[in-house]
Design a protein around this motif. Structure first.
Motif, PDB file in Angstrom:
ATOM      1  N   GLU A   1       0.811  -1.211   0.000  1.00 51.55           N
ATOM      2  CA  GLU A   1       0.000   0.000   0.000  1.00 51.55           C
ATOM      3  C   GLU A   1       0.849   1.267   0.000  1.00 51.55           C
ATOM      4  O   GLU A   1       0.532   2.231  -0.694  1.00 51.55           O
ATOM      5  N   GLU A   2       1.948   1.250   0.798  1.00 50.47           N
ATOM      6  CA  GLU A   2       2.775   2.457   0.845  1.00 50.47           C
ATOM      7  C   GLU A   2       3.444   2.733  -0.492  1.00 50.47           C
ATOM      8  O   GLU A   2       3.656   3.885  -0.881  1.00 50.47           O
ATOM      9  N   VAL A   3       3.775   1.639  -1.224  1.00 51.24           N
ATOM     10  CA  VAL A   3       4.370   1.813  -2.550  1.00 51.24           C
ATOM     11  C   VAL A   3       3.323   2.349  -3.524  1.00 51.24           C
ATOM     12  O   VAL A   3       3.616   3.197  -4.362  1.00 51.24           O
ATOM     13  N   LYS A   4       2.083   1.847  -3.410  1.00 57.15           N
ATOM     14  CA  LYS A   4       1.003   2.349  -4.264  1.00 57.15           C
ATOM     15  C   LYS A   4       0.837   3.859  -4.086  1.00 57.15           C
ATOM     16  O   LYS A   4       0.742   4.614  -5.054  1.00 57.15           O
ATOM     17  N   LYS A   5       0.813   4.286  -2.820  1.00 54.83           N
ATOM     18  CA  LYS A   5       0.613   5.698  -2.520  1.00 54.83           C
ATOM     19  C   LYS A   5       1.754   6.542  -3.079  1.00 54.83           C
ATOM     20  O   LYS A   5       1.539   7.575  -3.725  1.00 54.83           O
TER      21      LYS A   5
ATOM     22  N   LEU B   1       1.559   6.813  -6.909  1.00 53.94           N
ATOM     23  CA  LEU B   1       0.557   7.770  -7.365  1.00 53.94           C
ATOM     24  C   LEU B   1       1.057   9.207  -7.213  1.00 53.94           C
ATOM     25  O   LEU B   1       0.850  10.045  -8.086  1.00 53.94           O
ATOM     26  N   GLU B   2       1.740   9.476  -6.109  1.00 55.76           N
ATOM     27  CA  GLU B   2       2.291  10.812  -5.891  1.00 55.76           C
ATOM     28  C   GLU B   2       3.310  11.153  -6.972  1.00 55.76           C
ATOM     29  O   GLU B   2       3.323  12.279  -7.499  1.00 55.76           O
ATOM     30  N   ILE B   3       4.162  10.200  -7.302  1.00 56.67           N
ATOM     31  CA  ILE B   3       5.190  10.414  -8.329  1.00 56.67           C
ATOM     32  C   ILE B   3       4.540  10.706  -9.677  1.00 56.67           C
ATOM     33  O   ILE B   3       4.911  11.655 -10.378  1.00 56.67           O
TER      34      ILE B   3
END
Length: 369
Positions: free
Chosen positions: A165-169, A172-174
């Motif tokens: 989940e932290e990688v997903k977030k 998306l920010e990137i």
């Protein structure tokens, strides 16, 4: 499926030793497809006859093997023998597309494959869905191109859904910042973090002198070679990247990314910065005078005829105390008189080059240059 009696006895372990030697050496009259089964049985294991079997297998005509690979191969172990011990592209392609191929054989064979056929493996989703470790092997393959490694991570995310989940977030920010023009587009293609290799870990070791200079630089704002400060957002994001991600960004990133990454202690990151296809001559001149870069970077610069045609790069390289002495000695005679006089007085460069510079200056003064 029936097999030649001699090969059947061999696989059952009842064939006399002299006949075993003759069989794996190709001296017995058995069909080629059955002989392949015997060679795979011996050649893929640590057996007394493995070397003999592999030696004969290497001499089998490509055309003969290609014909055998057009049909299903059952049992399929000869496919692994081909993938691990032959290098002809046509044979490897035929083996990788054979209907009898199993994911177990693919997983065992990937490390032996040349980079030219890795895409065939990557395109076979059935195999790596069964054994996701195949994707890891493709990503780690020394001949794997950047596009292969990028697609590995895309499939890992999009097909296998292996994304925290932290990688997903963060992803998306990137993407949002890339689309907003705040980050170079190369950020959107960064691969997943991976464990450091021993080479990567070793490359991060720096000398006490480099560490001291890096700490000094850290107290000042990061700037481009033209003196403009670097976007703080980019700096903060790069500090969070893994070594593998930094290497990928060094290869594809923009001017700001290169200016930050060239200051990394890791030799692999620095080397890939100067191999970035978008790097400019002014950046190379700036890097050539840096005292925190690895000597390999300076050697690569010195080996480029195009870069060394530019006087600012030559001057920066010669005047840099970190430049290997043989490199500096090769190019210092190209300096103009005023720079040669500065060189002969520079206590930071090796004494030998100062002495040679002084000798040349004196020779010219006496009309002997």
């Amino acid at each position: 499926m029936s097999m030649h009696p001699i090969v059947e006895r061999f696989l059952q372990g009842t064939l006399p030793e002299p006949m075993v030697v003759a069989l794996v050496g190709g001296s017995l009259p058995v069909p080629a497809k059955d002989l392949l089964q015997a060679l795979a049985h011996v050649g893929l294991e640590e057996t007394p006859h493995a070397a003999r079997a592999l030696g004969f297998f290497a001499t089998m005509p490509e055309s003969m093997l290609a014909g055998l690979l057009l049909e299903p191969v059952e049992p399929p172990r000869p496919l692994q023998l081909v993938l691990c011990h032959r290098k002809e592209p046509a044979l490897l392609e035929a083996a990788l597309l054979n209907p009898s191929l199993t994911s177990e054989i693919v997983e065992a064979s990937v490390p032996s494959l040349p980079g030219s056929v890795l895409e065939i493996v990557l395109n076979n989703q059935v195999m790596w869905i069964e054994r996701p470790h195949i994707l890891d092997l493709l990503e780690e393959h020394p001949e794997g191109e950047y596009v292969i490694k990028r697609r590995v991570n895309e499939y890992r995310y999009e097909v296998l859904r292996l994304i925290p989940e932290e990688v997903k977030k963060d992803r998306l920010e990137i993407i949002n910042e890339v689309e907003a023009g705040k980050l170079d587009r190369a950020w959107s293609e960064l691969p997943l973090p991976k464990t450091k290799s021993q080479e990567e870990a070793d490359a991060e070791i720096e000398s006490e002198e480099q560490a001291a200079e890096r700490r000094l630089l850290a107290q000042k704002p990061l700037v481009h070679e033209d003196g403009q400060e670097i976007n703080l957002t980019v700096t903060q994001r790069i500090t969070k990247l893994s070594t593998n991600q930094k290497i990928m960004l060094a290869i594809k990133g923009g001017k700001e990314e290169r200016a930050i990454l060239i200051r990394e202690a890791n030799r692999l990151i620095q080397v890939n910065v100067i191999r970035n296809g978008r790097i400019t001559e002014s950046e190379i001149a700036y890097i050539a005078q840096m005292r925190t870069v690895n000597e390999e970077v300076l050697r690569i610069i010195s080996n480029s005829r195009e870069w060394m045609k530019k006087y600012p790069i030559t001057k920066a390289l010669v005047m840099n105390p970190r430049t290997p002495l043989p490199v500096a000695m090769t190019h210092f005679k190209r300096l103009i008189d005023s720079d040669m006089k500065l060189l002969m007085k520079d206590r930071n460069v090796p004494e030998l080059i100062r002495r040679e510079a002084k000798r040349l200056v004196e020779m010219k003064a006496h009309g002997k240059g």
